[in-house]
Design an enzyme around this catalytic site. Structure first.
Site, mmCIF file in Angstrom:
data_model
loop_
_atom_site.group_PDB
_atom_site.id
_atom_site.type_symbol
_atom_site.label_atom_id
_atom_site.label_comp_id
_atom_site.label_asym_id
_atom_site.label_seq_id
_atom_site.Cartn_x
_atom_site.Cartn_y
_atom_site.Cartn_z
ATOM 1 N N LYS A 127 1.325 -0.928 -0.048
ATOM 2 C CA LYS A 127 -0.171 -0.343 -0.410
ATOM 3 C C LYS A 127 1.371 1.031 -0.019
ATOM 4 C CE LYS A 127 -3.887 1.799 2.635
ATOM 5 N NZ LYS A 127 -5.085 1.379 3.562
ATOM 6 N N SER B 95 -9.519 1.590 2.521
ATOM 7 C CA SER B 95 -8.699 2.427 1.955
ATOM 8 C C SER B 95 -7.233 1.634 0.931
ATOM 9 C CB SER B 95 -8.840 3.283 2.737
ATOM 10 O OG SER B 95 -7.642 2.665 3.510
ATOM 11 N N SER C 258 -10.056 -1.033 6.831
ATOM 12 C CA SER C 258 -9.601 -1.119 5.198
ATOM 13 C C SER C 258 -8.489 -2.055 4.599
ATOM 14 C CB SER C 258 -8.716 0.682 5.268
ATOM 15 O OG SER C 258 -9.519 2.001 5.820
#
Lengths: 472, 58
Positions: free
Chosen positions: A82, A157, A181
Site C-alpha cells: 500500500k 482504503s 481498511s
C-alpha cells in the site's frame, strides 16, 4: 520459459518452487510486473512500479538461494505495498496529490522485515486518498476496480492491495487498517485480510490516518499466506510506541488443527443487525458447518458495540485532522472533496467528544475481554452489504437505502477500537460476487483466528471460483 | 449549526466553501444525533491511553 499460470499460485506455493530452483525469481518478477502493468489501466490497483529495483532484489534472491542461503517462504516472491508504507528514498504518495512527490526518509519497519525475509517488492498500491475512505475512488490515481466485476467497488482504503491480490498482480500485499481498511476490500475482492492485534506489527514508517486505530497487515489469497506474511512482519519495535514486546509464535503450527473443541461466540444485536439477509444466511451457514466439524456456539453480549460507530468516527476524525492539520491549512485545494470535508469536520470535534470516545473504547475492550473468557473467537459477517457498484453513494440493505461508508465498515470498526485481531476469509458468493466472514480473537491470539480461518477456507465456500480477472 | 461549524473552523483558519459548509453541517448533525446518551457506559474517568507518565513517554 515460465508458464504464466504460476502467477495464480499462492505465495507459499510459488515460494516452494523458488526454493527448489524450479522457478527463477528474476523471471517470475518480470512475468508478475508485466501482468500487473498490463491490467493496471483497467483495475487501477497500482500507483507505481519499481521494476529495476525489484529485478535487482530478485537477482540477489536468486544468487542467495543458489548459494544455499534460503531465507524462508517469501524468499524471491514478488509482493507489493500500500502506498502509505515507506520505501527509503522512494515516492510514498498516500494516494494524495498533496504528497505525490513525497519521498520516504527511511524504510517502514515492515519493509525492513520483508527485505530480511528476501521478498521482492514490485510496486506501490493504490489507496483511498490519505486512507480516509472506503470506496478507493481516488481522484488522482484512478478508481480501483473489483477484479470480480470492474463495474463494482474494490473497497478501501487498501483497495489496490486487495484488487492486486485477487487479480494475481502480486502474490501477496500489505495494507493498513484504521477502520476496516484491510478487511473491507479483502472481503469485497474475495481475498483473505488480516488486521493483527494492535502492537503486533510495527506501524513505524506507515503514514498514519489515526494512530490509535491503525494497523498494518497482509492481504493474501490463502490463510496460510496470511500466516506466513504475518510471521515475516510481526515483532517488537521500540520505534513504534504502541509496539508490544510479546513473543511471536509460529503462526503456521496449528493452522490445520480444525475447530473441534473450539467455542465460537455469536453476537446478534449489533454484528448481525441491519445486515443483508443473504449475507447473514451465508455467515450462519459457515457457523453451522464449523459446528458440524466439532465447534460449539455460545451467544455473547457486547452492549457497548451500539456506540462503536460514534466512538470510531470521533477518534478517527480527531486524529486524522491532527495528522493532516498543516495539509488542510496550506493545501486544502489539493485535497479530494470527500477527504477535505472529513479533515474539516475533524477540526470541529471537541476534546470532550474525543475523550468520551476513549472511555467507550476502554469499556468495549473490557466487554470483549470478558467474552473471550468464554469463547475462542467471535464470528460475524465482515461487511453487511453486497459489493456496491463503483461510484455508489448509497446502497440497499434488504430493500432499504442506506449511506455507503458507515455501513461498509460497521462490523470492522469494533476491532480497531479495541485492537483485537480480526481476519476476513471468503465465505460465499452473492450474484457471483464474494462475501467475507470476519473472525475476531483474543489479543495476540492471531494463531487461533488463523486456525478458524483455515477451517472456513477448507470448506471451499467459493466452490473453487476465482475472480474473472485473475490468472487462474 | 451552519454558523457554529463555520465559526469553529474559521477560528482555526479554515474557511470551507459555501457548499462544503452545508455538507459539514449535515454530517455534524448526523454525528451528534448518534452521540451516546447519559445511559451509555463511562468506564474509568481517565482512559489509560491518555495518562501522562513523566519521564516515561514513548
Amino acid at each position: 520459459m515460465t508458464d504464466p499460470a504460476v502467477l495464480a499460485l499462492s505465495a507459499v506455493e510459488v515460494g516452494e518452487l523458488i526454493a527448489t530452483r524450479q522457478i527463477s525469481p528474476v523471471e517470475l518478477t518480470r512475468l508478475q510486473t508485466e501482468r500487473a502493468r498490463r491490467l493496471n489501466p483497467q483495475l487501477h490497483a497500482y500507483i507505481s512500479f519499481r521494476e529495476d529495483r525489484a529485478l535487482t532484489e530478485a537477482r540477489t534472491a536468486e544468487a542467495e538461494i543458489a548459494a544455499g542461503h534460503h531465507r524462508g517462504p517469501l524468499h524471491g516472491v514478488p509482493l507489493a505495498l500500500k502506498d502509505s508504507l515507506f520505501l527509503a528514498g522512494e515516492t510514498t504518495t498516500l494516494g494524495a496529490h498533496t504528497h505525490r512527490d513525497h519521498r520516504a526518509p527511511h524504510d517502514a519497519a515492515v519493509v525492513e522485515k520483508l527485505r530480511a525475509a528476501g521478498a521482492v517488492i514490485i510496486g506501490k498500491l493504490n489507496m483511498h486518498e490519505h486512507a480516509w475512505g472506503v470506496s478507493n475512488a481516488n481522484p488522482w490515481f484512478g478508481t480501483t476496480r473489483n477484479p470480480w466485476d470492474p463495474h463494482r467497488m474494490a473497497g478501501g482504503s487498501s483497495g489496490g492491495s486487495a484488487a492486486a491480490t485477487a487479480a494475481d498482480l502480486a502474490f501477496a500485499t500489505l495494507g493498513a487498517d484504521a477502520a476496516g481498511s484491510i478487511r473491507v476490500p479483502a472481503a469485497l475482492c474475495g481475498t483473505v485480510g488480516l488486521k493483527p492485534t494492535y502492537g503486533r506489527v510495527s506501524t513505524h514508517g506507515d503514514f498514519p490516518l489515526a494512530w490509535s486505530l491503525g494497523h498494518v497487515g497482509p492481504i493474501t489469497r490463502t490463510v496460510t499466506d496470511a500466516a506466513v506474511t504475518l510471521q515475516a512482519i510481526a515483532g517488537h519495535d521500540p520505534r513504534d510506541p504502541a509496539s508490544a514486546d510479546t513473543p511471536v509464535p509460529d503462526f503456521r503450527a496449528g493452522l490445520e488443527s480444525g475447530v473441534a473443541g473450539l467455542v465460537i461466540g455469536v453476537e446478534e444485536d449489533f454484528l448481525f443487525h441491519h445486515c443483508d439477509d443473504r449475507i447473514a444466511t451465508i455467515t450462519r451457514g459457515i457457523i453451522d458447518r464449523l459446528v458440524e466439524h466439532g465447534a460449539r456456539v455460545v451467544e455473547v453480549d457486547l452492549p457497548t458495540l451500539a456506540h462503536s460507530e460514534w466512538a470510531g468516527t470521533m477518534t478517527s476524525l480527531a486524529e486524522a485532522a491532527t495528522v493532516h492539520h498543516r495539509t488542510l491549512l496550506d493545501h486544502a485545494a489539493g485535497l479530494g472533496a470527500d477527504v477535505r470535508l472529513q479533515l474539516q469536520l475533524g477540526q470541529a470535534v471537541s476534546a470532550v467528544d474525543y475523550l468520551r470516545a476513549q472511555q467507550l473504547r476502554r469499556h468495549l475492550d473490557r466487554e470483549f475481554t470478558t467474552a473471550f473468557e468464554r469463547v475462542d473467537v467471535i464470528l460475524s459477517p465482515t461487511v453487511p452489504v453486497p459489493t456496491p457498484r463503483a461510484g455508489a453513494q448509497r446502497i440497499e440493505v434488504n430493500g432499504r437505502s442506506v449511506g455507503l461508508g458507515g455501513n461498509l465498515i460497521r462490523y470492522c470498526v469494533p476491532a480497531n477500537l479495541t485492537g483485537h485481531p480480526a481476519l476476513t476469509v471468503p465465505a460465499g458468493l452473492i450474484d457471483a460476487l464474494p462475501v467475507g466472514v470476519q473472525i475476531m480473537g483474543r489479543a495476540f491470539d492471531e494463531a487461533t483466528v488463523l486456525r478458524v480461518g483455515r477451517a472456513v477456507e477448507s470448506l471451499d465456500p467459493l466452490g473453487g471460483r476465482r475472480a474473472p480477472l485473475s490468472a487462474g | 449549526m451552519d454558523t457554529t461549524v463555520k465559526a469553529l473552523l474559521a477560528a482555526r483558519g479554515i474557511h470551507p466553501a459555501d457548499g462544503e459548509t452545508e455538507a459539514l453541517a449535515g454530517r455534524w448533525h448526523r454525528l451528534h444525533r448518534t452521540a451516546p446518551g447519559p445511559e451509555a457506559p463511562c468506564g474509568d474517568p481517565t482512559p489509560p491511553i491518555l495518562v501522562f507518565r513523566p519521564g516515561r513517554q514513548p
